[in-house]
Design an enzyme around this catalytic site. Structure first.
Site, PDB file in Angstrom:
ATOM      1  N   ALA A  11       0.840  -1.206   0.000  1.00  0.00           N
ATOM      2  CA  ALA A  11       0.000   0.000   0.000  1.00  0.00           C
ATOM      3  C   ALA A  11       0.869   1.248   0.000  1.00  0.00           C
ATOM      4  O   ALA A  11       0.687   2.170   0.798  1.00  0.00           O
ATOM      5  CB  ALA A  11      -0.930  -0.020   1.203  1.00  0.00           C
ATOM      6  N   GLY A  12       1.845   1.287  -0.887  1.00  0.00           N
ATOM      7  CA  GLY A  12       2.684   2.475  -1.044  1.00  0.00           C
ATOM      8  C   GLY A  12       2.248   3.236  -2.285  1.00  0.00           C
ATOM      9  O   GLY A  12       1.092   3.136  -2.722  1.00  0.00           O
ATOM     10  N   ALA A  81       1.684  -9.660   3.993  1.00  0.00           N
ATOM     11  CA  ALA A  81       1.784 -10.970   3.324  1.00  0.00           C
ATOM     12  C   ALA A  81       3.017 -11.696   3.821  1.00  0.00           C
ATOM     13  O   ALA A  81       4.092 -11.104   3.944  1.00  0.00           O
ATOM     14  CB  ALA A  81       1.882 -10.775   1.815  1.00  0.00           C
ATOM     15  N   CYS A 162      18.874   4.414  -5.300  1.00  0.00           N
ATOM     16  CA  CYS A 162      18.055   5.579  -4.977  1.00  0.00           C
ATOM     17  C   CYS A 162      18.964   6.670  -4.390  1.00  0.00           C
ATOM     18  O   CYS A 162      19.167   6.722  -3.175  1.00  0.00           O
ATOM     19  CB  CYS A 162      17.005   5.106  -3.964  1.00  0.00           C
ATOM     20  SG  CYS A 162      15.674   6.239  -3.682  1.00  0.00           S
ATOM     21  N   GLY A 323       8.834   8.240  -8.793  1.00  0.00           N
ATOM     22  CA  GLY A 323       7.380   8.281  -8.689  1.00  0.00           C
ATOM     23  C   GLY A 323       6.648   8.257 -10.015  1.00  0.00           C
ATOM     24  O   GLY A 323       5.729   7.464 -10.214  1.00  0.00           O
ATOM     25  N   CYS A 356      12.364  13.632 -11.625  1.00  0.00           N
ATOM     26  CA  CYS A 356      12.607  13.684 -10.184  1.00  0.00           C
ATOM     27  C   CYS A 356      12.707  15.135  -9.722  1.00  0.00           C
ATOM     28  O   CYS A 356      13.395  15.946 -10.348  1.00  0.00           O
ATOM     29  CB  CYS A 356      13.904  12.929  -9.864  1.00  0.00           C
ATOM     30  SG  CYS A 356      14.157  12.794  -8.108  1.00  0.00           S
ATOM     31  N   LYS A 391       7.684  20.765  -5.224  1.00  0.00           N
ATOM     32  CA  LYS A 391       7.750  19.535  -4.427  1.00  0.00           C
ATOM     33  C   LYS A 391       6.704  19.560  -3.307  1.00  0.00           C
ATOM     34  O   LYS A 391       6.062  18.548  -3.026  1.00  0.00           O
ATOM     35  CB  LYS A 391       9.164  19.386  -3.857  1.00  0.00           C
ATOM     36  CG  LYS A 391       9.350  18.156  -3.040  1.00  0.00           C
ATOM     37  CD  LYS A 391      10.308  17.172  -3.654  1.00  0.00           C
ATOM     38  CE  LYS A 391      10.210  15.846  -2.941  1.00  0.00           C
ATOM     39  NZ  LYS A 391      11.236  14.920  -3.278  1.00  0.00           N
TER      40      LYS A 391
HETATM   41  C1  FAD Z   1      13.444   8.703   1.118  1.00  0.00           C
HETATM   42  C2  FAD Z   1      12.961   8.555  -0.284  1.00  0.00           C
HETATM   43  C3  FAD Z   1      12.584   9.679  -0.975  1.00  0.00           C
HETATM   44  C4  FAD Z   1      12.120   9.569  -2.284  1.00  0.00           C
HETATM   45  N1  FAD Z   1      11.767  10.704  -2.939  1.00  0.00           N
HETATM   46  C5  FAD Z   1      11.289  10.612  -4.186  1.00  0.00           C
HETATM   47  C6  FAD Z   1      10.858  11.785  -4.877  1.00  0.00           C
HETATM   48  O1  FAD Z   1      10.940  12.887  -4.348  1.00  0.00           O
HETATM   49  N2  FAD Z   1      10.372  11.664  -6.118  1.00  0.00           N
HETATM   50  C7  FAD Z   1      10.279  10.461  -6.717  1.00  0.00           C
HETATM   51  O2  FAD Z   1       9.809  10.386  -7.854  1.00  0.00           O
HETATM   52  N3  FAD Z   1      10.680   9.329  -6.112  1.00  0.00           N
HETATM   53  C8  FAD Z   1      11.171   9.360  -4.861  1.00  0.00           C
HETATM   54  N4  FAD Z   1      11.569   8.221  -4.223  1.00  0.00           N
HETATM   55  C9  FAD Z   1      11.549   6.951  -4.969  1.00  0.00           C
HETATM   56  C10 FAD Z   1      10.187   6.276  -5.035  1.00  0.00           C
HETATM   57  O3  FAD Z   1       9.227   7.128  -5.624  1.00  0.00           O
HETATM   58  C11 FAD Z   1       9.676   5.839  -3.680  1.00  0.00           C
HETATM   59  O4  FAD Z   1      10.579   4.936  -3.107  1.00  0.00           O
HETATM   60  C12 FAD Z   1       8.300   5.192  -3.721  1.00  0.00           C
HETATM   61  O5  FAD Z   1       7.779   5.187  -2.408  1.00  0.00           O
HETATM   62  C13 FAD Z   1       8.322   3.783  -4.255  1.00  0.00           C
HETATM   63  O6  FAD Z   1       6.997   3.314  -4.388  1.00  0.00           O
HETATM   64  P1  FAD Z   1       6.639   1.775  -4.285  1.00  0.00           P
HETATM   65  O7  FAD Z   1       5.149   1.683  -4.369  1.00  0.00           O
HETATM   66  O8  FAD Z   1       7.432   0.987  -5.247  1.00  0.00           O
HETATM   67  O9  FAD Z   1       7.135   1.312  -2.843  1.00  0.00           O
HETATM   68  P2  FAD Z   1       6.735   1.889  -1.417  1.00  0.00           P
HETATM   69  O10 FAD Z   1       6.173   3.267  -1.517  1.00  0.00           O
HETATM   70  O11 FAD Z   1       7.936   1.634  -0.587  1.00  0.00           O
HETATM   71  O12 FAD Z   1       5.548   0.967  -0.948  1.00  0.00           O
HETATM   72  C14 FAD Z   1       5.684  -0.396  -0.744  1.00  0.00           C
HETATM   73  C15 FAD Z   1       4.682  -0.809   0.305  1.00  0.00           C
HETATM   74  O13 FAD Z   1       4.623  -2.234   0.345  1.00  0.00           O
HETATM   75  C16 FAD Z   1       4.561  -2.628   1.691  1.00  0.00           C
HETATM   76  N5  FAD Z   1       5.017  -4.019   1.846  1.00  0.00           N
HETATM   77  C17 FAD Z   1       6.270  -4.516   1.747  1.00  0.00           C
HETATM   78  N6  FAD Z   1       6.270  -5.838   2.008  1.00  0.00           N
HETATM   79  C18 FAD Z   1       4.988  -6.178   2.274  1.00  0.00           C
HETATM   80  C19 FAD Z   1       4.347  -7.388   2.634  1.00  0.00           C
HETATM   81  N7  FAD Z   1       5.034  -8.529   2.781  1.00  0.00           N
HETATM   82  N8  FAD Z   1       3.020  -7.382   2.858  1.00  0.00           N
HETATM   83  C20 FAD Z   1       2.307  -6.234   2.720  1.00  0.00           C
HETATM   84  N9  FAD Z   1       2.859  -5.047   2.381  1.00  0.00           N
HETATM   85  C21 FAD Z   1       4.182  -5.028   2.164  1.00  0.00           C
HETATM   86  C22 FAD Z   1       5.450  -1.634   2.428  1.00  0.00           C
HETATM   87  O14 FAD Z   1       5.126  -1.598   3.805  1.00  0.00           O
HETATM   88  C23 FAD Z   1       5.081  -0.343   1.697  1.00  0.00           C
HETATM   89  O15 FAD Z   1       3.989   0.309   2.298  1.00  0.00           O
HETATM   90  C24 FAD Z   1      12.038   8.297  -2.924  1.00  0.00           C
HETATM   91  C25 FAD Z   1      12.459   7.172  -2.221  1.00  0.00           C
HETATM   92  C26 FAD Z   1      12.906   7.290  -0.912  1.00  0.00           C
HETATM   93  C27 FAD Z   1      13.339   6.038  -0.166  1.00  0.00           C
END
Ligand code: FAD
Length: 427
Positions: A11-12, A81, A162, A323, A356, A391
């Site tokens: 749920a990210g 999960a 990252c 993102g 970005c 931002k």
């Molecule tokens: C500090 C930081 C700043 C960033 N800033 C930017 C930015 O400014 N602009 C940009 O474009 N990108 C940015 N990024 C990169 C990217 O956009 C983000 O990392 C983004 O949150 C990734 O999205 P995602 O859905 O892949 O993963 P996430 O947002 O990390 O979501 C994954 C979700 O899955 C859940 N999950 C994991 N394992 C399980 C499981 N077994 N069961 C259930 N749920 C689980 C986690 O708890 C989490 O909530 C940034 C990254 C970081 C780390």
């Protein structure tokens, strides 16, 4: 017509967008949608650096996911999960139940591989801003540091993909310390696995090298690039600086009172346990349509997806998944699942453009690389106050979108069109 089960794992940024957009494309009489999260909160990860300097509280950047998803008739499981069982089209939950699916969308983000460098991470000697909980702990440590300041090290370990948040956090700390009139007591060093400043895992974007070197210089932040961080101790960080052929050029021991080092990523345990679905580091393999080649009813988006590095570097680096790229993957997945429902050919492909916005506390830097892998059609990097403002607007807009469930509202669509940026590839 039978109702098909769609499970979204994570749920990210990727998972929440996927759930809302799937609901927008498929009514309740066609699809039951369940999101599996770890706890009930959606966290807006890009704002974590602000949490770590106290400019945001965790509650400012979090949303109660089950409450808002329910308004769109999307179910939510908070227990997480334990394991994906793709042979059976099931997900085993951590409370022992299983969920069956017709389609699975994996969006779990990364496992933070602190174990790959001795002493790395919040359980040991360096802070992290990768999760909102980590960022909150980093803020507590920073508050203590402010009472007795000293050197700061910001770093990116070998294998990091990252880099944006590391640059952002270095500049934000600099801005915060200047506001507090403490900057003169804090020598700062940026240590990175990138072969040069501004590489960012992308081979550079426009003149990101010149631009970021200039920013670091103006802010009196020293740097060590092409460096392999080998160990983080309680008060010093050890790194080996390599030359361009990958030979040891210099060893560094950098003292610190506060350190934040980005870790390398792998796939999360629940996903990487299904080895036949993943590459050796546990990232989900996908074809051009975001589907797993072995299990075509499994789609994946976001940081959990396997993509090769943009280029080989002396110290390993990975390609970032930002993102907008994630939203473009989600757009392709939704179009393709909808096509499968309608008995049509799956043909939507994500554009994977890297866009970005990196905040620097008072100004910011914007990077656009279209496509992500060179040679590119569009590539530019610019610094200005407008990026800092953009931002903040992006944060407010995305959090509002997570509450309203309004996927890809009209102004987002037209703004991106104006910039010449498409979510999906046109053939
Ligand atoms: C500090 C930081 C700043 C960033 N800033 C930017 C930015 O400014 N602009 C940009 O474009 N990108 C940015 N990024 C990169 C990217 O956009 C983000 O990392 C983004 O949150 C990734 O999205 P995602 O859905 O892949 O993963 P996430 O947002 O990390 O979501 C994954 C979700 O899955 C859940 N999950 C994991 N394992 C399980 C499981 N077994 N069961 C259930 N749920 C689980 C986690 O708890 C989490 O909530 C940034 C990254 C970081 C780390």
């Amino acid at each position: 017509m039978s109702v098909k089960q769609i499970v979204v794992l994570g749920a990210g940024i990727g998972g929440m967008s996927a759930a809302y957009e799937l609901r927008g494309a498929l009514a309740r009489d066609r699809a039951a949608i369940t999101v599996i999260g770890e706890g009930p909160k959606f966290s807006f990860t890009p704002s974590n650096p602000w949490v770590a300097v106290g400019w945001r509280k965790p509650a400012d950047i979090q949303v109660d996911a089950p409450k808002y998803l329910a308004k769109k008739r999307i179910d939510f499981e908070t227990c997480g999960a334990d394991r994906v069982l793709p042979e059976k089209s099931e997900v085993l939950l951590r409370d022992g139940r299983t969920l069956s699916y017709d389609y699975l969308v994996i969006a779990t983000g990364p496992r933070l591989a602190f174990d790959e460098v001795p002493g790395l991470g919040p359980g040991a000697h360096s802070q992290s801003i990768c999760t909102t909980d980590h960022a909150q702990a980093a803020w507590v440590a920073y508050e203590a540091f402010l009472k007795d300041p000293g050197p700061i090290v910001i770093g990116a370990a070998p294998g990091v993909s990252c880099f944006g948040p590391a640059y952002e956090f270095a500049m934000i700390l600099d801005a915060d310390l200047r506001k507090r009139k403490l900057r003169d007591r804090v020598p700062m060093t940026y240590v990175t696995s990138e072969p040069y400043i501004g590489h960012m895992g992308l081979g550079g974007v426009g003149d990101s090298k010149g631009l970021l070197e200039s920013e670091l210089r103006q802010r009196h932040i020293k740097w060590v690039a092409n460096a392999r961080i080998t160990e983080v101790g309680p008060a010093e960080l050890k790194a080996e600086e390599l030359d361009e052929r990958g030979q040891l050029a210099r060893e560094h021991v950098i003292p610190f009172k506060y350190a934040m080092v980005m870790p390398p990523f792998t796939g999360v345990d629940a996903v990487r346990a299904a080895k036949e679905m993943c590459n050796p580091r546990g990232f989900v393999l996908i074809d051009a349509y975001q589907r797993n080649p072995r299990f075509p009813n499994v789609y994946a988006a976001g940081v959990c997806v396997a993509i090769p590095p943009v280029e080989q570097t002396p110290v390993p680096t990975g390609a970032p998944k930002t993102g907008f790229m994630i939203e473009s993957m989600v757009g392709a997945i939704v179009a393709n699942i909808r096509a499968e429902f309608d008995g049509q050919e799956v043909k939507a492909r994500a554009t994977w453009n890297a866009i970005c916005l990196a905040d620097m506390g008072d100004i910011g830097a914007a990077f656009v690389a279209i496509p992500q892998i060179p040679p590119r059609n569009v590539t530019w990097a610019k610094v200005g106050r407008w990026v800092h403002v953009a931002k903040i607007a992006f944060e407010k807009y995305f959090l509002a979108k997570m509450r309203s469930g309004n996927s890809e509202p009209i102004y987002e669509k037209y703004l991106l069109k104006l910039l010449g940026i498409d979510r999906l590839k046109s053939d």
